[in-house]
Design a protein around this motif. Structure first.
Motif, PDB file in Angstrom:
ATOM      1  N   PRO A  16       0.818  -1.235   0.000  1.00  0.00           N
ATOM      2  CA  PRO A  16       0.000   0.000   0.000  1.00  0.00           C
ATOM      3  C   PRO A  16       0.840   1.269   0.000  1.00  0.00           C
ATOM      4  CG  PRO A  16      -0.104  -1.111   2.142  1.00  0.00           C
ATOM      5  CD  PRO A  16       0.558  -2.063   1.203  1.00  0.00           C
ATOM      6  N   ILE A  17       2.005   1.237   0.630  1.00  0.00           N
ATOM      7  CA  ILE A  17       2.862   2.428   0.662  1.00  0.00           C
ATOM      8  C   ILE A  17       3.447   2.693  -0.718  1.00  0.00           C
ATOM      9  CG2 ILE A  17       4.897   3.479   1.718  1.00  0.00           C
ATOM     10  CD1 ILE A  17       4.457   1.681   4.130  1.00  0.00           C
ATOM     11  N   ASN A  18       3.909   1.647  -1.384  1.00  0.00           N
ATOM     12  CA  ASN A  18       4.478   1.816  -2.726  1.00  0.00           C
ATOM     13  C   ASN A  18       3.442   2.383  -3.699  1.00  0.00           C
ATOM     14  OD1 ASN A  18       6.989   0.872  -1.953  1.00  0.00           O
ATOM     15  ND2 ASN A  18       6.583  -1.234  -2.561  1.00  0.00           N
ATOM     16  N   ALA A  19       2.210   1.873  -3.618  1.00  0.00           N
ATOM     17  CA  ALA A  19       1.141   2.370  -4.494  1.00  0.00           C
ATOM     18  C   ALA A  19       0.837   3.837  -4.184  1.00  0.00           C
ATOM     19  CB  ALA A  19      -0.112   1.516  -4.326  1.00  0.00           C
ATOM     20  N   TYR A  20       0.835   4.171  -2.913  1.00  0.00           N
ATOM     21  CA  TYR A  20       0.540   5.542  -2.500  1.00  0.00           C
ATOM     22  C   TYR A  20       1.654   6.496  -2.935  1.00  0.00           C
ATOM     23  CZ  TYR A  20      -0.862   9.383   0.589  1.00  0.00           C
ATOM     24  OH  TYR A  20      -1.255  10.594   1.091  1.00  0.00           O
ATOM     25  N   LEU A  21       2.912   6.072  -2.795  1.00  0.00           N
ATOM     26  CA  LEU A  21       4.042   6.906  -3.211  1.00  0.00           C
ATOM     27  C   LEU A  21       4.018   7.155  -4.718  1.00  0.00           C
ATOM     28  CD1 LEU A  21       7.001   5.494  -1.067  1.00  0.00           C
ATOM     29  CD2 LEU A  21       6.035   7.798  -0.962  1.00  0.00           C
ATOM     30  N   GLU A  22       3.649   6.142  -5.469  1.00  0.00           N
ATOM     31  CA  GLU A  22       3.575   6.313  -6.928  1.00  0.00           C
ATOM     32  C   GLU A  22       2.547   7.387  -7.292  1.00  0.00           C
ATOM     33  OE1 GLU A  22       2.805   3.618 -10.971  1.00  0.00           O
ATOM     34  OE2 GLU A  22       2.840   2.667  -8.990  1.00  0.00           O
ATOM     35  N   LYS A  23       1.424   7.387  -6.566  1.00  0.00           N
ATOM     36  CA  LYS A  23       0.379   8.383  -6.802  1.00  0.00           C
ATOM     37  C   LYS A  23       0.849   9.771  -6.380  1.00  0.00           C
ATOM     38  CE  LYS A  23      -4.249   9.619  -5.134  1.00  0.00           C
ATOM     39  NZ  LYS A  23      -5.356   9.223  -4.216  1.00  0.00           N
ATOM     40  N   LEU A  24       1.486   9.870  -5.207  1.00  0.00           N
ATOM     41  CA  LEU A  24       1.946  11.160  -4.699  1.00  0.00           C
ATOM     42  C   LEU A  24       2.998  11.803  -5.601  1.00  0.00           C
ATOM     43  CD1 LEU A  24       2.441  10.813  -0.809  1.00  0.00           C
ATOM     44  CD2 LEU A  24       0.765  12.227  -2.000  1.00  0.00           C
ATOM     45  N   ASN A  25       3.887  10.994  -6.126  1.00  0.00           N
ATOM     46  CA  ASN A  25       5.042  11.509  -6.866  1.00  0.00           C
ATOM     47  C   ASN A  25       4.802  11.649  -8.357  1.00  0.00           C
ATOM     48  OD1 ASN A  25       6.801  11.832  -4.635  1.00  0.00           O
ATOM     49  ND2 ASN A  25       7.236   9.629  -4.631  1.00  0.00           N
ATOM     50  N   GLU A  26       3.592  11.351  -8.805  1.00  0.00           N
ATOM     51  CA  GLU A  26       3.286  11.468 -10.235  1.00  0.00           C
ATOM     52  C   GLU A  26       3.476  12.926 -10.686  1.00  0.00           C
ATOM     53  OE1 GLU A  26      -0.297  10.344 -13.385  1.00  0.00           O
ATOM     54  OE2 GLU A  26      -0.573  10.077 -11.222  1.00  0.00           O
ATOM     55  N   GLY A  27       4.344  13.134 -11.643  1.00  0.00           N
ATOM     56  CA  GLY A  27       4.613  14.474 -12.168  1.00  0.00           C
ATOM     57  C   GLY A  27       5.665  15.242 -11.386  1.00  0.00           C
ATOM     58  N   ARG A  28       6.130  14.733 -10.255  1.00  0.00           N
ATOM     59  CA  ARG A  28       7.166  15.417  -9.475  1.00  0.00           C
ATOM     60  C   ARG A  28       8.547  15.115 -10.046  1.00  0.00           C
ATOM     61  NH1 ARG A  28       6.919  17.481  -4.309  1.00  0.00           N
ATOM     62  NH2 ARG A  28       4.843  17.701  -3.438  1.00  0.00           N
ATOM     63  N   THR A  29       9.385  16.128 -10.103  1.00  0.00           N
ATOM     64  CA  THR A  29      10.758  15.937 -10.580  1.00  0.00           C
ATOM     65  C   THR A  29      11.786  16.157  -9.475  1.00  0.00           C
ATOM     66  OG1 THR A  29      10.841  18.246 -11.314  1.00  0.00           O
ATOM     67  CG2 THR A  29      10.171  16.581 -12.950  1.00  0.00           C
ATOM     68  N   GLU A  30      11.368  16.792  -8.378  1.00  0.00           N
ATOM     69  CA  GLU A  30      12.284  17.011  -7.262  1.00  0.00           C
ATOM     70  C   GLU A  30      11.503  16.978  -5.948  1.00  0.00           C
ATOM     71  OE1 GLU A  30      12.288  21.923  -7.450  1.00  0.00           O
ATOM     72  OE2 GLU A  30      14.062  20.794  -8.053  1.00  0.00           O
ATOM     73  N   ASP A  31      12.237  16.824  -4.848  1.00  0.00           N
ATOM     74  CA  ASP A  31      11.637  16.735  -3.508  1.00  0.00           C
ATOM     75  C   ASP A  31      10.499  15.718  -3.479  1.00  0.00           C
ATOM     76  OD1 ASP A  31      13.427  18.593  -2.642  1.00  0.00           O
ATOM     77  OD2 ASP A  31      11.995  20.256  -2.504  1.00  0.00           O
ATOM     78  N   LYS A  32      10.766  14.561  -4.026  1.00  0.00           N
ATOM     79  CA  LYS A  32       9.748  13.521  -4.050  1.00  0.00           C
ATOM     80  C   LYS A  32       9.505  12.964  -2.652  1.00  0.00           C
ATOM     81  CE  LYS A  32      10.418  11.927  -8.807  1.00  0.00           C
ATOM     82  NZ  LYS A  32      10.652  10.753  -9.677  1.00  0.00           N
ATOM     83  N   TYR A  33       8.290  12.494  -2.438  1.00  0.00           N
ATOM     84  CA  TYR A  33       7.966  11.797  -1.203  1.00  0.00           C
ATOM     85  C   TYR A  33       8.701  10.454  -1.199  1.00  0.00           C
ATOM     86  CZ  TYR A  33       4.122  15.033  -0.179  1.00  0.00           C
ATOM     87  OH  TYR A  33       3.378  16.153   0.114  1.00  0.00           O
ATOM     88  N   THR A  34       9.183  10.052  -0.032  1.00  0.00           N
ATOM     89  CA  THR A  34       9.925   8.803   0.068  1.00  0.00           C
ATOM     90  C   THR A  34       9.305   7.896   1.124  1.00  0.00           C
ATOM     91  OG1 THR A  34      11.453   9.531   1.809  1.00  0.00           O
ATOM     92  CG2 THR A  34      12.044  10.065  -0.484  1.00  0.00           C
ATOM     93  N   LEU A  35       9.781   6.674   1.142  1.00  0.00           N
ATOM     94  CA  LEU A  35       9.349   5.711   2.146  1.00  0.00           C
ATOM     95  C   LEU A  35       9.628   6.234   3.551  1.00  0.00           C
ATOM     96  CD1 LEU A  35       8.363   2.871   2.948  1.00  0.00           C
ATOM     97  CD2 LEU A  35      10.682   2.038   2.545  1.00  0.00           C
ATOM     98  N   PHE A  36      10.794   6.854   3.731  1.00  0.00           N
ATOM     99  CA  PHE A  36      11.158   7.399   5.033  1.00  0.00           C
ATOM    100  C   PHE A  36      10.166   8.462   5.483  1.00  0.00           C
ATOM    101  CE2 PHE A  36      13.502  10.441   7.718  1.00  0.00           C
ATOM    102  CZ  PHE A  36      13.940   9.590   8.717  1.00  0.00           C
ATOM    103  N   HIS A  37       9.714   9.317   4.572  1.00  0.00           N
ATOM    104  CA  HIS A  37       8.748  10.355   4.913  1.00  0.00           C
ATOM    105  C   HIS A  37       7.440   9.737   5.420  1.00  0.00           C
ATOM    106  CE1 HIS A  37      10.856  13.053   1.700  1.00  0.00           C
ATOM    107  NE2 HIS A  37      11.550  12.971   2.832  1.00  0.00           N
TER     108      HIS A  37
END
Length: 293
Positions: free
Chosen positions: A47-68
């Motif tokens: 669920p975290i990987n799927a959520y991160l993919e959604k959050l980071n769509e279109g982002r090129t910098e300061d992406k959300y990470t697992l640690f966040h």
């Protein structure tokens, strides 16, 4: 914030009306490092990987990470489970005034590169978005050439003194800290004075493991994020489920709460990481969860 009374500290409120066990244990076992309880937890990353993919769509910098995501979930758990935000010092149990998060930042992945300290508040109204902005600001600052944090600057200055003087100053500072009088120039950004001390060992390819607490400071919870791995789990019907997990190694001061309370906190963290969208709401928003039996 509750008004300071006699016996309180700048960073904590002395808890007087507590069960006998909580009052007696610090007198019997006064050292934090002698009261460690270690818990290991494997977090399902799907669920975290799927959520991160959604959050980071279109982002090129300061992406959300697992640690966040993981650290935000732990911060929210401390807001909702206030006994986790306690510490023992000078044989007294205190309720910390703020939830604080700390970790070290390697400026470069190089043996000779310096480490910097990241230390900040996790507010009751914190959301994942505001937390992400806060953590990225701290990381950019610590990785840059800007002024050092207060604790690192103080250590650099003291380290230039003769060894006998360093030893004498350390003893004096330990005594001051025991009574809550250590100056902010020394402890202001020291992770050992944070509610939550995190170490992301997985980011440097290390397995999860145990990390000790220390008698210096007020930190009662050290959490290690280990290297991700594939785990096979079996259902009650015998079905097999192979999936990626993140191991967490949690070391706690057992004097601040009991095992059932810790179990509830782990259950809450699991629930938040199984549904990371819950982190979009203010941290003090209640969450339903159940302890696994």
């Amino acid at each position: 914030m509750e008004k300071k009374k006699w016996g309180d500290r700048e960073d904590g409120i002395w808890l007087r009306d507590i069960p006998a066990m909580n009052r007696i244990m610090p007198a019997i076992m006064p050292n934090r490092a002698d009261n460690e309880a270690h818990i290991t937890v494997d977090i399902d990353l799907r669920p975290i990987n799927a959520y991160l993919e959604k959050l980071n769509e279109g982002r090129t910098e300061d992406k959300y990470t697992l640690f966040h995501i993981v650290s935000a979930a732990i911060g929210k758990a401390f807001i909702l489970r206030p006994k986790m935000n306690r510490f023992v010092c000078n044989n007294r149990l205190y309720q910390r005034r703020d939830v604080t998060v700390a970790f070290t930042v390697k400026k470069k992945f190089d043996d000779r590169a310096e480490e910097a300290l990241a230390f900040f508040d996790y507010d009751p109204k914190e959301t994942l978005e505001s937390y992400h902005e806060k953590i990225m600001k701290v990381i950019h600052m610590t990785k840059g050439d800007e002024e050092k944090d207060t604790s690192t600057g103080a250590m650099d200055a003291v380290s230039k003194l003769p060894q006998w003087m360093i030893t004498a100053l350390a003893k004096i500072t330990l005594w001051l800290d025991k009574h809550g009088w250590a100056p902010q120039s020394i402890i202001g950004s020291d992770p050992n004075h944070a509610a939550i001390f995190l170490s992301n060992l997985g980011s440097i390819g290390l397995e999860c493991g145990y990390h000790h607490l220390v008698n210096w400071g007020t930190n009662s919870c050290f959490i290690v994020l280990g290297k991700k791995y594939m785990k096979m789990e079996y259902g009650k019907d015998g079905s097999a489920d192979l999936h990626e997990v993140l191991p967490l190694g949690i070391t706690l001061d057992e004097r601040i709460a009991d095992g059932y309370y810790y179990s509830g906190t782990v259950a809450l963290v699991r629930e938040l990481l199984a549904h990371p969208e819950l982190l979009e709401l203010p941290a003090d928003t209640p969450v339903e969860y159940a302890i696994r039996r």
